[in-house]
Design an enzyme around this catalytic site. Sequence first.
Site, PDB file in Angstrom:
ATOM      1  N   ARG A   8       0.795  -1.158   0.105  1.00  0.00           N
ATOM      2  CA  ARG A   8       0.036  -0.143  -0.050  1.00  0.00           C
ATOM      3  C   ARG A   8       0.711   1.264   0.028  1.00  0.00           C
ATOM      4  NH1 ARG A   8      -3.958   2.640   4.515  1.00  0.00           N
ATOM      5  NH2 ARG A   8      -4.941   4.095   3.199  1.00  0.00           N
ATOM      6  N   HIS A   9       0.504   2.213  -0.766  1.00  0.00           N
ATOM      7  CA  HIS A   9       1.139   3.426  -0.639  1.00  0.00           C
ATOM      8  C   HIS A   9       1.363   4.138   0.647  1.00  0.00           C
ATOM      9  CE1 HIS A   9      -2.516   5.984  -0.071  1.00  0.00           C
ATOM     10  NE2 HIS A   9      -3.154   5.088  -1.040  1.00  0.00           N
ATOM     11  N   ARG A  58       0.362   8.655  -5.953  1.00  0.00           N
ATOM     12  CA  ARG A  58       0.733   8.265  -4.704  1.00  0.00           C
ATOM     13  C   ARG A  58       1.164   6.769  -4.434  1.00  0.00           C
ATOM     14  NH1 ARG A  58      -4.781   8.796  -4.966  1.00  0.00           N
ATOM     15  NH2 ARG A  58      -6.169   6.906  -4.264  1.00  0.00           N
ATOM     16  N   GLU A  82      -7.290   2.302  -7.028  1.00  0.00           N
ATOM     17  CA  GLU A  82      -7.854   2.254  -5.903  1.00  0.00           C
ATOM     18  C   GLU A  82      -9.591   2.133  -6.376  1.00  0.00           C
ATOM     19  OE1 GLU A  82      -8.776   1.224  -3.258  1.00  0.00           O
ATOM     20  OE2 GLU A  82      -8.095   2.335  -1.740  1.00  0.00           O
ATOM     21  N   HIS A 149      -3.253   0.222  -3.518  1.00  0.00           N
ATOM     22  CA  HIS A 149      -3.744   0.995  -2.659  1.00  0.00           C
ATOM     23  C   HIS A 149      -4.804   0.049  -1.720  1.00  0.00           C
ATOM     24  CE1 HIS A 149      -3.584   4.325  -5.231  1.00  0.00           C
ATOM     25  NE2 HIS A 149      -3.596   3.580  -6.335  1.00  0.00           N
TER      26      HIS A 149
END
Length: 215
Positions: A8-9, A58, A82, A149
């Site tokens: 995940r970012h 991101r 996402e 995400h």
Amino acid sequence: MTRLIIWRHGNTDWNAANKVQGQTEVPLNDLGREQAREAAPLLAALNPDAIVTSDLSRAADTAAALAALTGLPVRSDARLRERYFGQWQGLLLTEVAERFPEEYARWRAGDPAPGADVEPLDELGKRMGAALHEIADEMPGGTIVVATHGGAARQGCGQLLGWDHTVLRTIGPLRNCHWTDLRQEGDRGWRLRAYNVGPLGVPATPAAPGSAEPV
């Protein structure tokens, strides 16, 4: 054995404000960049063979921190974005609850298709699953880091593991710059080897209080 590290970012200002991001382009903040720098050496130690990222900045900028250490190129795939949150994107969760009370209640209760143009979980799982299968098939026996995400990561992993969304709801959210370790072990298929792994010492913002998943 093929290994997927679903990462995940890092943190964004919208994460910190409990604002729904979905597929809106929101950059990392200073904390998010610090989280990526802290996580990158741990992931580099896994000797990845490839890095693939969502095309949202991101995630791409999080992946870039790892690429800077490994020298690996980064490939972008829009399917790793996402979940699309439709009319909720850009709103605080409190605003969502006020403006869309029925849809919000369904989402909180686990309805996979709550309305308000929010992408159904089945569709999210299928696009994420297709992307992850393709990434794994391109490098059998390799270790691939996939920067994506929170909600997308959970649903994509569920698709590979064959877990229904009701099972996935029992699992806590993936924290910023933390990852899931999946391995494909011959006839046994995909197996979950580790979840919510991340660097120590750097704050990692979880999902918003009371939310059903990271947004």
